[in-house]
Design a protein around this motif. Structure first.
Motif, PDB file in Angstrom:
ATOM      1  N   LEU A 113       2.715  -3.805   7.323  1.00 57.89           N
ATOM      2  CA  LEU A 113       3.829  -3.312   8.134  1.00 57.89           C
ATOM      3  C   LEU A 113       5.122  -3.260   7.319  1.00 57.89           C
ATOM      4  O   LEU A 113       5.958  -2.364   7.517  1.00 57.89           O
ATOM      5  N   GLU A 114       5.293  -4.235   6.438  1.00 59.39           N
ATOM      6  CA  GLU A 114       6.511  -4.306   5.627  1.00 59.39           C
ATOM      7  C   GLU A 114       6.468  -3.369   4.422  1.00 59.39           C
ATOM      8  O   GLU A 114       7.462  -3.257   3.690  1.00 59.39           O
ATOM      9  N   GLY A 115       5.341  -2.721   4.196  1.00 56.17           N
ATOM     10  CA  GLY A 115       5.251  -1.743   3.115  1.00 56.17           C
ATOM     11  C   GLY A 115       4.948  -2.322   1.755  1.00 56.17           C
ATOM     12  O   GLY A 115       5.240  -1.690   0.732  1.00 56.17           O
ATOM     13  N   HIS A 116       4.328  -3.511   1.714  1.00 53.89           N
ATOM     14  CA  HIS A 116       3.996  -4.127   0.426  1.00 53.89           C
ATOM     15  C   HIS A 116       2.675  -3.619  -0.136  1.00 53.89           C
ATOM     16  O   HIS A 116       2.373  -3.851  -1.313  1.00 53.89           O
ATOM     17  N   ALA A 117       1.881  -2.969   0.695  1.00 55.61           N
ATOM     18  CA  ALA A 117       0.594  -2.439   0.248  1.00 55.61           C
ATOM     19  C   ALA A 117       0.197  -1.286   1.157  1.00 55.61           C
ATOM     20  O   ALA A 117       0.765  -1.103   2.233  1.00 55.61           O
ATOM     21  N   ARG A 118      -0.788  -0.531   0.707  1.00 54.31           N
ATOM     22  CA  ARG A 118      -1.287   0.593   1.494  1.00 54.31           C
ATOM     23  C   ARG A 118      -2.542   0.155   2.252  1.00 54.31           C
ATOM     24  O   ARG A 118      -3.397  -0.541   1.697  1.00 54.31           O
ATOM     25  N   PRO A 119      -2.680   0.535   3.507  1.00 55.76           N
ATOM     26  CA  PRO A 119      -3.891   0.170   4.252  1.00 55.76           C
ATOM     27  C   PRO A 119      -5.143   0.744   3.600  1.00 55.76           C
ATOM     28  O   PRO A 119      -5.114   1.826   3.008  1.00 55.76           O
ATOM     29  N   SER A 120      -6.244   0.014   3.691  1.00 53.04           N
ATOM     30  CA  SER A 120      -7.520   0.546   3.223  1.00 53.04           C
ATOM     31  C   SER A 120      -7.987   1.678   4.127  1.00 53.04           C
ATOM     32  O   SER A 120      -8.579   2.662   3.675  1.00 53.04           O
ATOM     33  N   ARG A 121      -7.735   1.511   5.426  1.00 49.39           N
ATOM     34  CA  ARG A 121      -8.016   2.538   6.430  1.00 49.39           C
ATOM     35  C   ARG A 121      -7.016   2.366   7.561  1.00 49.39           C
ATOM     36  O   ARG A 121      -6.372   1.335   7.687  1.00 49.39           O
ATOM     37  N   GLY A 122      -6.904   3.385   8.382  1.00 51.72           N
ATOM     38  CA  GLY A 122      -6.034   3.283   9.541  1.00 51.72           C
ATOM     39  C   GLY A 122      -4.645   3.824   9.283  1.00 51.72           C
ATOM     40  O   GLY A 122      -4.345   4.363   8.209  1.00 51.72           O
ATOM     41  N   ASP A 123      -3.794   3.649  10.269  1.00 49.32           N
ATOM     42  CA  ASP A 123      -2.490   4.298  10.226  1.00 49.32           C
ATOM     43  C   ASP A 123      -1.401   3.383  10.786  1.00 49.32           C
ATOM     44  O   ASP A 123      -1.622   2.669  11.770  1.00 49.32           O
ATOM     45  N   ILE A 124      -0.245   3.390  10.138  1.00 42.79           N
ATOM     46  CA  ILE A 124       0.952   2.699  10.625  1.00 42.79           C
ATOM     47  C   ILE A 124       2.077   3.721  10.708  1.00 42.79           C
ATOM     48  O   ILE A 124       2.315   4.474   9.755  1.00 42.79           O
ATOM     49  N   GLU A 180     -20.889 -12.616  12.827  1.00 41.13           N
ATOM     50  CA  GLU A 180     -20.632 -11.393  12.071  1.00 41.13           C
ATOM     51  C   GLU A 180     -20.119 -11.736  10.687  1.00 41.13           C
ATOM     52  O   GLU A 180     -19.161 -12.479  10.519  1.00 41.13           O
ATOM     53  N   ASP A 181     -20.744 -11.189   9.680  1.00 36.49           N
ATOM     54  CA  ASP A 181     -20.376 -11.470   8.294  1.00 36.49           C
ATOM     55  C   ASP A 181     -19.368 -10.425   7.826  1.00 36.49           C
ATOM     56  O   ASP A 181     -19.625  -9.223   7.896  1.00 36.49           O
ATOM     57  N   VAL A 182     -18.208 -10.870   7.361  1.00 36.27           N
ATOM     58  CA  VAL A 182     -17.185  -9.934   6.905  1.00 36.27           C
ATOM     59  C   VAL A 182     -17.118  -9.848   5.386  1.00 36.27           C
ATOM     60  O   VAL A 182     -16.302  -9.148   4.835  1.00 36.27           O
ATOM     61  N   LEU A 183     -18.003 -10.547   4.695  1.00 38.81           N
ATOM     62  CA  LEU A 183     -18.033 -10.509   3.238  1.00 38.81           C
ATOM     63  C   LEU A 183     -19.245  -9.705   2.805  1.00 38.81           C
ATOM     64  O   LEU A 183     -20.373  -9.999   3.182  1.00 38.81           O
ATOM     65  N   THR A 184     -19.016  -8.649   2.041  1.00 37.29           N
ATOM     66  CA  THR A 184     -20.132  -7.800   1.638  1.00 37.29           C
ATOM     67  C   THR A 184     -20.156  -7.670   0.136  1.00 37.29           C
ATOM     68  O   THR A 184     -19.202  -8.008  -0.563  1.00 37.29           O
ATOM     69  N   GLY A 234     -10.713  -6.542  -2.995  1.00 37.88           N
ATOM     70  CA  GLY A 234     -11.894  -6.404  -3.838  1.00 37.88           C
ATOM     71  C   GLY A 234     -12.336  -4.962  -3.904  1.00 37.88           C
ATOM     72  O   GLY A 234     -11.655  -4.041  -3.436  1.00 37.88           O
ATOM     73  N   THR A 235     -13.509  -4.742  -4.467  1.00 39.18           N
ATOM     74  CA  THR A 235     -14.026  -3.395  -4.652  1.00 39.18           C
ATOM     75  C   THR A 235     -14.663  -2.893  -3.369  1.00 39.18           C
ATOM     76  O   THR A 235     -14.898  -3.639  -2.417  1.00 39.18           O
ATOM     77  N   ALA A 236     -14.961  -1.607  -3.371  1.00 34.46           N
ATOM     78  CA  ALA A 236     -15.585  -1.014  -2.191  1.00 34.46           C
ATOM     79  C   ALA A 236     -16.954  -1.634  -1.920  1.00 34.46           C
ATOM     80  O   ALA A 236     -17.357  -1.807  -0.771  1.00 34.46           O
ATOM     81  N   GLU A 237     -17.686  -1.964  -2.986  1.00 28.00           N
ATOM     82  CA  GLU A 237     -19.032  -2.506  -2.822  1.00 28.00           C
ATOM     83  C   GLU A 237     -19.030  -4.009  -2.581  1.00 28.00           C
ATOM     84  O   GLU A 237     -19.877  -4.533  -1.852  1.00 28.00           O
ATOM     85  N   HIS A 238     -18.100  -4.709  -3.207  1.00 28.70           N
ATOM     86  CA  HIS A 238     -18.054  -6.167  -3.094  1.00 28.70           C
ATOM     87  C   HIS A 238     -16.609  -6.571  -2.795  1.00 28.70           C
ATOM     88  O   HIS A 238     -15.773  -6.631  -3.683  1.00 28.70           O
TER      89      HIS A 238
END
Length: 316
Positions: free
Chosen positions: A59-70, A312-316, A20-24
């Motif tokens: 890990l398999e390279g199908h997408a880029r992480p939103s944050r962090g490092d592999i 903890e709510d993970v949906l923003t 989703g988007t950065a805000e939602h």
């Protein structure tokens, strides 16, 4: 590059994946970190919707992480450095998407044509026990045989890093054991393996270490013994008429439940609690009917995590 990273095939640091988007949006993976050493088998387990599949796809390279490092093989990002990583990895998906009207041999031969330095087709088929089914159309294979074909394609390039997604789903007990033997053989050849499975006994048997994800985070990790040791063992027995759980002395139990004449004790010291219960029964001259002692298991640890609640709510 530090020494630790050079010894690891996988290094994951503070990994996030947001949909989703950065805000939602929804954070499916939230700050996951782990490492896998060369030649290890790492099992990534997860409750429903835990973020396990999203982590593996990164890990398999199908997408880029939103944050962090592999980092794979000490230096490469799975997506950015795909041309360097892909020839060294193998992936066994839950669904292979095979052409139904090709035979097993034709399917492996076609895949070999797209693989860097593949092993001989006959060798890949033999490794997974499909030699006698080489001329069979894919559409006529059983579910377990299709899983074996998936595995044959995954190991075709003799990968250094192998991702196995539910490798024994649909297999009969014999097929599962044979696949476990093959996985152990690959590992003995210094293949690093990442396993995802719903069969907890499979993870217990095969994994050098494992992690359990819940709601986007790793809630526990380590060897099976490490994880199980944090959960209590159980002791069950029936009491004769006229005797209730209230008559029991302190047995070192952490909890006691009595239901329909059966006592269930949990304890951090199974040997002590069982010994105390047996000594008490002998002194009273009574029998503990259906006495059953059970050490803590990976299944119990998994269920404890699955049933845990968080506000903890993970949906923003």
């Amino acid at each position: 590059m530090d020494q630790q990273s050079s010894e690891n095939v996988i290094d994951v640091t503070d990994l996030w994946r947001r949909y989703g988007t950065a805000e939602h949006g929804f954070d499916a993976v939230r700050g996951v970190s782990f490492s896998v050493g060369r030649g290890e088998l790492f099992a990534l387990l997860g409750t429903n919707g835990a973020g396990k599949t999203s982590t593996i796809e990164l890990l398999e390279g199908h997408a880029r992480p939103s944050r962090g490092d592999i980092r794979l093989f000490g230096a490469y990002e799975p997506l950015r450095d795909r041309s360097r990583v892909r020839p060294r990895t193998g992936v066994m998906l839950q669904e292979g998407g095979f052409a139904a009207d090709l035979t097993v041999v034709e399917t492996v031969r076609m895949w070999a044509a797209c693989t860097t330095d593949p092993r001989p087709v006959g060798e890949a088929i033999a490794l997974t026990g499909l030699t006698s089914r080489g001329g069979t159309l894919v559409k006529n294979l059983s579910g377990g045989e299709k899983r074996r074909l998936n595995l044959a394609l995954a190991v075709l390039g003799s990968p250094e890093l192998l991702f196995l997604d539910e490798p024994t789903a649909g297999m009969d007990p014999e097929g599962r054991r044979e696949t476990w033997d093959l996985i152990r053989e690959l590992q003995s050849q210094d293949t690093t393996i990442v396993l995802t499975t719903h069969y907890l006994d499979e993870a217990e048997r095969l994994a050098d270490h494992l992690a359990i994800m819940h709601r986007g985070r790793i809630t526990t990790s380590g060897t099976t013994a490490d994880i199980v040791s944090t959960h209590p063992s159980s002791l069950f027995f029936g009491l004769p008429a006229g005797v209730t759980g209230a008559d029991l002395p302190p047995l070192g139990a952490t909890s006691m439940e009595e239901r329909e004449g059966t006592v269930h004790l949990t304890t951090d010291d199974l040997q002590f609690t069982a010994t105390q219960a047996l000594m008490w029964a002998r002194e009273r001259g009574i029998a503990l009917d259906g006495l059953h002692a059970r050490s803590a298991s990976l299944e119990e640890a998994f269920l404890h995590i699955a049933q845990s609640d968080t506000t903890e709510d993970v949906l923003t």
